[in-house]
Design a protein around this motif. Structure first.
Motif, mmCIF file in Angstrom:
data_model
loop_
_atom_site.group_PDB
_atom_site.id
_atom_site.type_symbol
_atom_site.label_atom_id
_atom_site.label_comp_id
_atom_site.label_asym_id
_atom_site.label_seq_id
_atom_site.Cartn_x
_atom_site.Cartn_y
_atom_site.Cartn_z
ATOM 1 N N LEU A 133 23.302 65.735 39.924
ATOM 2 C CA LEU A 133 23.826 64.588 39.728
ATOM 3 C C LEU A 133 25.087 63.867 39.544
ATOM 4 O O LEU A 133 25.535 62.684 39.174
ATOM 5 N N MET A 134 25.923 64.870 39.658
ATOM 6 C CA MET A 134 27.490 64.683 39.878
ATOM 7 C C MET A 134 27.797 64.012 41.124
ATOM 8 O O MET A 134 28.842 62.944 41.221
ATOM 9 N N GLN A 135 26.972 63.901 42.138
ATOM 10 C CA GLN A 135 26.886 63.264 43.229
ATOM 11 C C GLN A 135 25.522 62.483 43.693
ATOM 12 O O GLN A 135 24.813 62.754 44.543
ATOM 13 N N PRO A 136 25.437 61.499 42.930
ATOM 14 C CA PRO A 136 24.208 60.769 42.802
ATOM 15 C C PRO A 136 23.978 60.101 44.259
ATOM 16 O O PRO A 136 22.949 59.887 44.612
ATOM 17 N N ASP A 156 17.452 70.399 40.484
ATOM 18 C CA ASP A 156 17.417 71.381 39.505
ATOM 19 C C ASP A 156 18.794 70.713 38.368
ATOM 20 O O ASP A 156 19.793 70.784 39.062
ATOM 21 N N THR A 157 18.620 70.438 37.547
ATOM 22 C CA THR A 157 19.716 69.716 36.447
ATOM 23 C C THR A 157 19.423 69.896 35.293
ATOM 24 O O THR A 157 18.595 70.340 34.407
ATOM 25 N N SER A 158 20.719 69.669 34.518
ATOM 26 C CA SER A 158 20.760 69.879 33.042
ATOM 27 C C SER A 158 20.105 68.613 32.485
ATOM 28 O O SER A 158 19.787 68.605 31.073
ATOM 29 N N GLY A 159 20.187 67.527 33.008
ATOM 30 C CA GLY A 159 19.612 66.153 32.541
ATOM 31 C C GLY A 159 20.700 65.440 31.838
ATOM 32 O O GLY A 159 20.606 64.440 31.555
ATOM 33 N N TYR A 160 22.027 66.215 31.850
ATOM 34 C CA TYR A 160 23.050 65.514 30.976
ATOM 35 C C TYR A 160 23.735 64.467 31.651
ATOM 36 O O TYR A 160 24.084 63.404 31.085
ATOM 37 N N LEU A 161 23.262 64.175 33.046
ATOM 38 C CA LEU A 161 23.773 62.996 33.837
ATOM 39 C C LEU A 161 22.402 62.358 34.290
ATOM 40 O O LEU A 161 22.758 61.365 35.372
ATOM 41 N N GLY A 162 21.305 62.390 33.562
ATOM 42 C CA GLY A 162 20.226 61.681 33.823
ATOM 43 C C GLY A 162 20.443 60.195 34.045
ATOM 44 O O GLY A 162 19.916 59.640 34.974
ATOM 45 N N ALA A 163 21.358 59.603 33.430
ATOM 46 C CA ALA A 163 21.662 58.223 33.895
ATOM 47 C C ALA A 163 22.192 57.949 35.002
ATOM 48 O O ALA A 163 21.791 56.912 35.523
#
Length: 294
Positions: A133-136, A156-163
């Motif tokens: 999600l660094m590269q949405p 596969d994500t930490s969810g930290y950038l879920g926004a």
């Protein structure tokens, strides 16, 4: 070692890819970006292409079975991550400049090549990292293309950038491998350098949308193994009705040499893998909430 990031109108980070560098990304067998044609466009064109989602920073890819989702999967590791997990076994994916510029179309051609394997095994495409999600914009384009091919998709994500995950992107995701790295905010910050709340918020949003979730929890003795920390993770996960499995992943030292090679300080040099008894205790804490544990 920091990358130069530029915010897009949507707030997505864009990196200057003037010095691409590829290394072995993962403890499993990896092909790097072999077979994926890197773009040779000028830097300004690369930045514009990244903003449009046409180009991404891809660290490596590999074909694996029953690891990053169901069936045989093509897992693409994207470069760049906002977290600095003390136990990261892929520190070479932390910075976007360590990826290779690869077009979405080229990655999708690779996905299309394996469609028969995916159909036969119930597999598909997983976008991992780093943090996808660094590269949405790139991720959204690849996911949309994969769905048009009829391929099962996962991130596969930490969810930290879920926004950064739009509703349109979420509609193209069949499965989220959600890395819940701690249940206590102070332990999460000690482990990752960031705040826990965005992960909790994203998990709840996934559950509300009906998206299937596999939760991953890395068990690190002396860091994430405290009973109260595990209880906090398990209590949270039990509130998410779309979680179909929990994976308790024992800490290992397989990434230690990468930290040294990159000139980074590795704080877990003396940390040992968890004992079988500790792994069993933690898995039982999740099972006590009625969760399916692997």
């Amino acid at each position: 070692m920091t990358s130069t990031l530029t915010a897009t109108a949507e707030g997505a980070p864009v990196v200057e890819l003037d010095r691409p560098l590829v290394g072995g990304s993962h403890h499993r067998s990896s092909a790097g970006t072999a077979g994926l044609d890197a773009s040779d466009a000028e830097r300004s064109e690369k930045l514009a292409a990244m903003r449009a989602g046409e180009l991404g920073s891809v660290h490596s890819w590999e074909l694996v079975t029953a690891v990053d989702g169901p069936g045989t999967r093509l897992t693409a590791f994207l470069a760049g991550c906002p977290l600095r997990c003390l136990y990261c076994h892929n520190p070479d994916t932390m910075e976007m400049r360590r990826g290779e510029p690869v077009s979405a179309d080229e990655l999708l051609r690779r996905v299309a090549r394996y469609r028969r394997i995916f159909e036969a095994t119930g597999g598909g495409l997983t976008l991992s990292g780093g943090e996808p999600l660094m590269q949405p914009a790139f991720v959204a384009r690849v996911l949309r293309g994969a769905k048009e091919l009829g391929v099962h998709t996962a991130i596969d994500t930490s969810g930290y950038l879920g926004a950064h995950c739009s509703d349109e992107m979420l509609a193209d995701i069949d499965l989220v491998l959600l890395d819940v790295k701690s249940g206590l905010p102070e332990t999460y910050r000690r482990t990752t350098g960031r705040d826990l709340q965005p992960t909790l918020d994203f998990g709840r949003r996934l559950a509300a949308s009906g998206t299937e979730i596999w939760v991953r929890f890395v068990l690190v003795p002396g860091l994430t193994d405290a009973p109260e920390n595990v209880d906090a993770v398990a209590d949270y996960v039990a509130t998410l009705p779309t979680v179909s499995r929990v994976e308790v992943l024992p800490f290992h030292q397989m990434g230690r040499d990468k930290w040294t090679t990159l000139g980074l300080r590795y704080e877990l040099e003396d940390t040992q893998p968890p004992t079988p008894e500790l792994v069993a205790r933690v898995r039982q804490q999740f099972r006590d909430r009625g969760l399916t544990v692997h």
